[in-house]
Write an enzyme that holds these catalytic residues in place. Structure first.
Site, PDB file in Angstrom:
ATOM      1  N   ASP A 281     -23.248 -35.420 -35.896  1.00 51.38           N
ATOM      2  CA  ASP A 281     -22.103 -34.610 -36.303  1.00 51.38           C
ATOM      3  C   ASP A 281     -22.033 -33.400 -35.362  1.00 51.38           C
ATOM      4  OD1 ASP A 281     -19.873 -33.683 -37.555  1.00 51.38           O
ATOM      5  OD2 ASP A 281     -20.687 -33.741 -39.587  1.00 51.38           O
TER       6      ASP A 281
HETATM    7  C1  BGC Z   1     -17.360 -32.881 -39.571  1.00 56.34           C
HETATM    8  C2  BGC Z   1     -17.192 -34.356 -39.280  1.00 56.34           C
HETATM    9  C3  BGC Z   1     -16.111 -34.569 -38.261  1.00 56.34           C
HETATM   10  C4  BGC Z   1     -16.473 -33.790 -37.018  1.00 56.34           C
HETATM   11  C5  BGC Z   1     -15.504 -33.981 -35.874  1.00 56.34           C
HETATM   12  C6  BGC Z   1     -17.487 -32.061 -38.300  1.00 56.34           C
HETATM   13  O1  BGC Z   1     -17.406 -30.701 -38.576  1.00 56.34           O
HETATM   14  O2  BGC Z   1     -18.485 -32.694 -40.400  1.00 56.34           O
HETATM   15  O3  BGC Z   1     -16.910 -35.044 -40.474  1.00 56.34           O
HETATM   16  O4  BGC Z   1     -15.950 -35.924 -37.990  1.00 56.34           O
HETATM   17  O5  BGC Z   1     -16.527 -32.410 -37.346  1.00 56.34           O
HETATM   18  O6  BGC Z   1     -14.309 -33.361 -36.089  1.00 56.34           O
END
Ligand code: BGC
Length: 765
Positions: A281
């Site tokens: 993530d």
């Molecule tokens: C979130 C993810 C997301 C990623 C990309 C993160 O802050 O936890 O769920 O896919 O950002 O945008």
């Protein structure tokens, strides 16, 4: 775990048949792909290999330069046929011409925005969910996106956690069914199809169990609970062929999820034989440093890659440190190679080497936001609405003869119909409840008052001390888009408007920015002065229908007692107003069911239906599990939802005795005992009376949507190839077992109902 054949029950077979539709280029065979991967790997320099494991945010980098240099395997947040084509062309100028994989958060639609995922899960309709994700995939790929960071399959038992809105709620079986459906929908029958999107099951794993519902917080999950509650939706996604997973932010049992060898390698790669790749993530590799398990980014990179995180999102740790780690022999080349193989494998399967550019401006114009796509969104929105209360059959409302007032800050706010993570959705595309009702009623005037304005709600939340990022106002917050705006946004004005009406529809809830990431709440009340607005309008004596828009169950104890009709609408998406109007006026009959138990109050949280028994199960005296000052029961149980008709359940039949390897068949009769043709969601629960570990009081093991005419009855069947598929649990050493003994079984309308009940014996000798 949910065994493969579990999903091949009579219910699931229908869904599989419906998904094989699109004609597409022939996929390469696995053998061909593996040969091409090895041939490519042999030509790659260390730097080029590392490049494949690096993902940058296209918004914050000079993407084209990095792509030409072969230093990046993937970007996120670059969308649009022109921009993605330009970037792909840059990547194709790199030495080995390896295409980039372009990822984006297509969470509930790309431009045609569907209900938030918790809402679509409330449909208990995997087939329609699959169809919705097919639409999302078609639109996103038309915009040059080939990878979505969805589905979010985190089980969540705590509505204080803002991201409960992104998942399928509290139940592992429902969560697994929906997870698999979303994967099938995004990926289609062939990943290389220009309309297929690589899916990403996230956030692996345990993110939804954050302590206190505080986002990013630690979770402690015993191994059997991990395996029986939190892992099954991920396993279902893997079995459905998901291309990628995302590792989570949180600390899981003392080892952050993005450095967790046990979950990422022992379970995912070895037990489940997952052969795609895992992306971290956003910044979560670097965050191993503040987690306190890595001293610096170099250690963080080593830990994450070694644990099984193949691609590094955004923070640049792999880009900066992997070369040095390989050169100093801290990271074996074989580990790096295996990671690169996995990334290349998905790019090959996605057809990117053979057809790196699969859209153009013309296709984008043709495929995005079509009337047919909107129609699917409307259907999905209708099925997502849950009727919580309908005293004296106030609903459906008559289409003529009554003057309707539509009141509340969310009644005519376009942006807030969409919810959080709205891709390239636009407020101006959304139909508000006021617009939907006005359109439905044709020439008849509809009264309208906001009562409170949206900005004051957002501010009220800031003042009440919401932690984390302050919820941002999400767009149209003012002028009425339809109907008759009858004055200032004051409670006084709303009361005057209500007094002129025969029936009041109130649209209240949370501004959309209060749900989603970094949107934990300590209180679940209606933000701002909405409860006061509701009370004063109800005090006029006019019948009130409350339509709640929120990303989570809210504390609605007062409303549940004093308001005759309540619909939980979540955030229904761009067709919100049409779907709500269809339901209010009886052109659609409610069939949504709660995918989460609805707490009476924050103090009850966590409250979920599949809890374990205690040594002192709840009873009316003090010396049993419970509170002195609150009931143990949720306000509404998991699986609950009313219809405009009624159903009865009877005649449960099940063989008295079964072995773990024998089929289990349960039958029951469901009858429509009311006046309307309607769809019921028939649910199957089981309970083991005795075993080596404490059983849960009930566990959902099947559901099916059944449409019945008034008076019609039907035998509903649940068939499992082997009873072990439904009954297996873990013993104290984590071995899967099917304990012998008595099992209870119910076919019911929700987790707390008695419905049709029976029991059977499992014999193992
Ligand atoms: C979130 C993810 C997301 C990623 C990309 C993160 O802050 O936890 O769920 O896919 O950002 O945008």
């Amino acid at each position: 775990m949910i065994p493969r054949s579990f999903r091949h029950s009579a219910v699931a077979v229908v869904l599989l048949a419906a998904s094989a539709v699109l004609a597409a280029p022939q996929p390469s065979t696995n053998q061909q792909i593996e040969r091409r991967i090895e041939a490519l790997l042999r030509q790659m320099t260390l730097q080029e290999k590392i490049g494949q494991l690096v993902q940058y945010d296209g918004i914050t980098t000079d993407a084209a330069t990095l792509a030409k240099e072969g230093r990046v395997g993937s970007f996120l947040n670059v969308t649009g046929a022109e921009k993605t084509t330009a970037l792909q062309n840059a990547a194709l100028q790199s030495r080995l011409k390896i295409p980039v994989l372009l990822g984006y958060d297509v969470i509930h639609g790309y431009r045609t925005i569907f209900p938030v995922p918790l809402g679509s899960a409330a449909s208990f309709d995997p087939q329609l969910v699959e169809q919705s994700e097919r639409v999302a995939a078609k639109e996103a790929t038309a915009a040059g996106v080939k990878w979505t960071f969805a589905p979010m399959v985190d089980i969540a038992r705590d509505p204080r956690w803002g991201r409960i809105v992104e998942g399928s709620g509290e139940d592992p079986y429902l969560g697994s069914m929906i997870a698999a459906a979303r994967v099938r929908g995004f990926q289609g029958a062939n990943l290389a199809d220009p309309q297929s999107l690589v899916a990403c099951a996230k956030h692996f794993v345990g993110y939804g169990a954050a302590e206190g519902g505080r986002d990013y917080n630690s979770s402690e999950i015993p191994e059997d609970t991990l395996r029986e509650i939190y892992l099954p939706p991920f396993h279902a996604a893997v079995e459905a062929g998901v291309g990628t997973l995302m590792s989570a932010f949180e600390d899981l049992n003392d080892v952050p999820a993005s450095a967790n060898y046990h979950t990422l390698t022992e379970i995912l790669r070895k037990e489940w034989r997952f052969d795609g790749f895992v992306v971290s993530d956003y910044n979560s590799v670097h965050e191993l440093v503040p987690h306190g398990v890595a001293a610096d980014d170099e250690q963080a990179g080593l830990q994450a890659l070694t644990a099984g995180v193949e691609m590094d999102m955004a923070d640049g740790v792999y880009d900066k440190h992997l070369a040095q780690l390989v050169q100093s022999h801290k990271l074996p080349m074989s580990t790096l190679d295996e990671a690169v193989r996995r990334v290349l494998r998905i790019k090959f399967r996605a057809g990117l080497f053979d057809r790196p550019i699969f859209t153009d401006v013309e296709r984008a114009r043709r495929d995005i936001l079509t009337p047919a796509n909107r129609e699917v969104a409307r259907h999905m929105a209708e099925e997502s609405l849950v009727l919580l209360k309908n005293e004296n059959s106030l609903l459906p409302l008559p289409k003529s003869g009554k003057k309707i007032a539509v009141i509340g800050p969310l009644a005519d706010d376009q942006a807030n119909q969409l919810g959080s993570w709205i891709g390239r959705g636009r407020a101006e595309d959304a139909v508000t409840p006021l617009q939907g009702i006005t359109a439905k009623l044709g020439q008849q005037p509809v009264l309208h008052a906001r009562g409170i304005d949206m900005l004051s709600l957002v501010r009220a939340q800031e003042v009440s001390g919401a932690t984390g990022a302050a919820p941002a106002p999400t767009g149209a917050t003012g002028a009425a888009a339809a109907g008759t705006e009858t004055g200032p946004a004051t409670i006084e004005n709303a009361v005057q408007v209500a007094q002129q009406a025969d029936v009041v529809v109130m649209v209240l809830g949370e501004p959309a920015g209060m749900s989603g990431e970094a949107s934990s709440r300590a209180f679940l009340d209606l933000p701002g002065k909405q409860e006061q607005l509701l009370q004063e309008v109800v005090a006029t004596g006019k019948p009130v229908v409350l339509v709640l828009e929120s990303g989570r169950p809210l504390d609605i104890r007062w409303a549940a007692e004093h308001v005759p009709a309540i619909i939980q609408a979540w955030y229904p998406g761009i067709e919100a107003g049409n779907a709500i109007a269809d339901l209010l006026f009886g052109d659609a009959v409610p069939s949504g069911r709660l995918p989460v138990s609805w707490p009476r109050s924050v103090g009850q949280i966590p409250v979920y239906y599949n809890h374990k028994s205690t040594g002192r199960p709840t009873a009316p005296d003090r010396w049993h599990t419970g509170y002195l000052d609150e009931s143990m029961e949720p306000l509404f149980p998991f699986g609950y939802g009313l219809s405009y008709t009624s159903f009865s359940y009877s005649n449960l039949s099940v063989a008295p005795q079964v072995r773990p390897d024998e089929p289990l068949r349960v039958r029951a009769t469901v009858q429509n005992t009311g006046q309307r043709t309607a769809t019921d969601v028939v649910q199957l629960y089981v309970h083991r009376r005795v075993g080596p570990t404490s059983p849960r009081v009930r566990e959902l093991k099947g559901f099916v949507r059944v449409t019945l005419r008034p008076g019609q009855s039907e035998t509903v069947g649940f068939d499992f190839g082997q009873s072990a598929q439904v009954l297996a649990t873990h013993d104290a050493s984590m071995r899967p077992v099917v304990p012998a003994g008595t099992y209870d079984v119910w076919v019911v309308p929700n987790a707390a109902a008695e419905g049709a009940a029976g029991s059977f014996q499992v014999v193992t000798k």
